[in-house]
Write a protein that holds these residues in place. Structure first.
Motif, short mmCIF file in Angstrom:
data_model
loop_
_atom_site.label_atom_id
_atom_site.label_comp_id
_atom_site.label_asym_id
_atom_site.label_seq_id
_atom_site.Cartn_x
_atom_site.Cartn_y
_atom_site.Cartn_z
N ALA A 1 -3.62 14.03 10.84
CA ALA A 1 -3.45 15.38 10.28
C ALA A 1 -4.65 15.71 9.39
CB ALA A 1 -2.17 15.45 9.47
N ASN A 2 -5.03 17.00 9.37
CA ASN A 2 -6.09 17.44 8.47
C ASN A 2 -5.49 18.22 7.30
OD1 ASN A 2 -5.45 19.97 9.52
ND2 ASN A 2 -7.23 20.02 10.88
N GLU A 3 -6.34 18.68 6.40
CA GLU A 3 -5.86 19.36 5.20
C GLU A 3 -5.05 20.62 5.54
OE1 GLU A 3 -7.59 21.23 0.98
OE2 GLU A 3 -8.96 20.66 2.60
N GLN A 4 -5.53 21.39 6.51
CA GLN A 4 -4.84 22.62 6.89
C GLN A 4 -3.43 22.34 7.39
OE1 GLN A 4 -6.70 24.81 10.07
NE2 GLN A 4 -5.50 26.65 9.70
N LYS A 5 -3.28 21.34 8.24
CA LYS A 5 -1.97 21.02 8.81
C LYS A 5 -1.02 20.53 7.72
CE LYS A 5 -1.72 19.31 12.89
NZ LYS A 5 -0.82 20.30 13.58
N ILE B 1 0.86 -1.18 0.00
CA ILE B 1 0.00 0.00 0.00
C ILE B 1 0.90 1.23 0.00
CG2 ILE B 1 -1.81 1.26 1.22
CD1 ILE B 1 -2.70 -1.39 2.41
N PRO B 2 0.83 2.06 -1.04
CA PRO B 2 1.69 3.24 -1.12
C PRO B 2 1.38 4.25 -0.02
CG PRO B 2 0.64 2.75 -3.24
CD PRO B 2 -0.07 1.94 -2.20
N GLY B 3 2.31 5.17 0.20
CA GLY B 3 2.05 6.28 1.10
C GLY B 3 0.93 7.15 0.55
N ALA B 4 0.30 7.92 1.43
CA ALA B 4 -0.80 8.82 1.05
C ALA B 4 -1.99 8.07 0.48
CB ALA B 4 -0.33 9.89 0.06
N SER B 5 -2.24 6.87 0.99
CA SER B 5 -3.34 6.03 0.51
C SER B 5 -4.25 5.65 1.67
CB SER B 5 -2.80 4.76 -0.16
OG SER B 5 -1.96 5.07 -1.25
N HIS B 6 -5.36 4.99 1.33
CA HIS B 6 -6.26 4.46 2.36
C HIS B 6 -6.84 3.15 1.87
CE1 HIS B 6 -9.54 6.23 -0.12
NE2 HIS B 6 -8.75 7.30 -0.18
N TRP B 7 -7.25 2.30 2.81
CA TRP B 7 -7.78 0.99 2.46
C TRP B 7 -8.60 0.48 3.63
CZ3 TRP B 7 -8.79 -0.93 -1.91
CH2 TRP B 7 -9.01 -2.29 -2.08
N SER B 8 -9.38 -0.58 3.37
CA SER B 8 -10.17 -1.22 4.44
C SER B 8 -10.47 -2.64 4.05
CB SER B 8 -11.47 -0.44 4.68
OG SER B 8 -12.26 -0.41 3.50
N LEU B 9 -10.73 -3.46 5.05
CA LEU B 9 -11.13 -4.85 4.82
C LEU B 9 -11.71 -5.39 6.12
CD1 LEU B 9 -8.01 -7.21 4.89
CD2 LEU B 9 -7.97 -4.84 5.70
N VAL B 10 -12.54 -6.42 5.99
CA VAL B 10 -13.06 -7.13 7.15
C VAL B 10 -12.15 -8.34 7.40
CG1 VAL B 10 -14.97 -8.44 8.12
CG2 VAL B 10 -15.43 -6.38 6.78
N CYS C 1 -1.16 7.96 5.28
CA CYS C 1 -0.74 9.35 5.25
C CYS C 1 0.21 9.64 6.43
CB CYS C 1 -1.96 10.27 5.34
SG CYS C 1 -3.00 10.21 3.86
N PRO C 2 1.04 10.68 6.32
CA PRO C 2 2.03 10.94 7.37
C PRO C 2 1.40 11.32 8.70
CG PRO C 2 2.00 12.71 5.75
CD PRO C 2 1.18 11.61 5.19
N HIS C 3 2.14 11.01 9.75
CA HIS C 3 1.75 11.37 11.12
C HIS C 3 1.65 12.90 11.23
CE1 HIS C 3 1.99 11.81 15.49
NE2 HIS C 3 1.67 10.53 15.58
N HIS D 1 -0.85 15.66 -1.94
CA HIS D 1 -0.63 15.68 -0.50
C HIS D 1 -1.93 15.35 0.24
CE1 HIS D 1 3.15 18.44 -0.92
NE2 HIS D 1 3.34 17.23 -1.40
N GLN D 2 -2.26 14.08 0.29
CA GLN D 2 -3.44 13.63 1.02
C GLN D 2 -3.20 13.74 2.52
OE1 GLN D 2 -6.47 13.28 1.52
NE2 GLN D 2 -7.15 11.33 0.66
N ASN D 3 -4.27 13.93 3.28
CA ASN D 3 -4.16 13.99 4.75
C ASN D 3 -4.94 12.85 5.37
OD1 ASN D 3 -6.97 15.10 5.86
ND2 ASN D 3 -6.51 16.24 3.96
N GLY D 4 -4.53 12.47 6.57
CA GLY D 4 -5.10 11.30 7.22
C GLY D 4 -6.57 11.42 7.53
N TYR D 5 -7.01 12.62 7.95
CA TYR D 5 -8.41 12.80 8.33
C TYR D 5 -9.34 12.58 7.13
CZ TYR D 5 -12.65 15.04 10.13
OH TYR D 5 -13.94 15.30 10.51
N ASP D 6 -9.04 13.23 6.01
CA ASP D 6 -9.89 13.09 4.84
C ASP D 6 -9.81 11.69 4.25
OD1 ASP D 6 -10.89 15.67 4.97
OD2 ASP D 6 -9.38 16.51 3.64
N SER D 7 -8.64 11.08 4.30
CA SER D 7 -8.52 9.72 3.75
C SER D 7 -9.34 8.73 4.56
CB SER D 7 -7.05 9.28 3.70
OG SER D 7 -6.51 9.10 4.99
#
Length: 238
Positions: free
Chosen positions: A97-101, A10-19, A186-188, A119-125
């Protein structure tokens, strides 16, 4: 060693989910060092049951998580246990992190112009990922950050520990009940890198070995024994 059912990068700046079904494990590998994996957990049958950071920490008398700790839901059940952690410290307080940060730290890039180098952020992802299951902002609880360390000094000031995770470091979570796992790479939010860090991780699913009576996660705290008993009673009626 358990045989992998599947493995993916899974690349950086990505998101995923699974059961992840009960009796299976997820292993995360920091590919190049310095990765961050933000995680949330939900009951796939009833998403109102989700990971509870305060209960997880206070019942195990800890500020960090590592091998031997369990991750609790807000119903007193154990989603998963940390059965291996090369880093020795999993952040529980740094959040997302959010978009502003992210824009303040590394400048603004969007997917329309920069594609996978945006530059994706953790909150939005996380919001994008939980929306696949009918969840939204009110369903984002305090999260974990694998491969990251935030420590406190004597006055309670928090600081991010640089280079905490090295290339090849692994963390394995063994799932004790069926669990919806939502993640972001996404980064810390406290990462002070000069350039936006695109750090990939490898994730693999495998069948877990049976949980024995003397299991280290089960016996590390009396509270954990009760948590496993709550799981047993819940699963017996599922």
């Amino acid at each position: 060693m358990a045989q992998k059912i599947f493995s993916d990068v899974i690349p950086g700046a990505s998101h995923w989910s699974l059961v992840v079904p009960a009796g299976h494990s997820l292993t995360f590998i920091d590919v190049n060092g310095g990765a961050n994996v933000s995680l949330l957990f939900y009951n796939p049958v009833n998403p109102l049951e989700r990971y509870n950071a305060p209960d997880t920490l206070k019942c195990q008398h800890t500020f960090k998580l590592t091998t031997g700790h369990c991750l609790y839901s807000d119903m007193g059940r154990i989603f998963c246990s940390v059965v291996a952690d090369d880093t020795g410290w999993i952040d529980t307080v740094g959040g997302l992190a959010n978009e502003q940060k992210v824009t303040q730290k590394w400048g603004q890039r969007d997917y329309q112009k920069d594609r996978n180098q945006w530059h994706q952020n953790g909150y939005d992802s996380m919001l994008v990922e939980v929306a696949k299951y009918g969840l939204g902002k009110r369903d984002l609880a305090a999260n974990l950050n694998l491969f990251s360390k935030v420590q406190a000094d004597g006055q309670g000031n928090l600081s991010f520990v640089e280079h905490h995770s090295k290339a090849g470091d692994q963390i394995t979570l063994r799932f004790e009940i069926d669990t919806l796992v939502v993640l972001s790479t996404c980064p810390h939010p406290m990462n002070s890198a000069e350039e936006y860090p695109f750090n990939s991780i490898e994730m693999s699913l495998s069948k877990s070995a049976p949980v024995l009576a003397d299991d280290a996660c089960k016996t590390s705290r009396p509270e954990n024994e009760r948590g496993f008993e709550n799981n047993h009673r819940y699963c017996s009626h599922a």
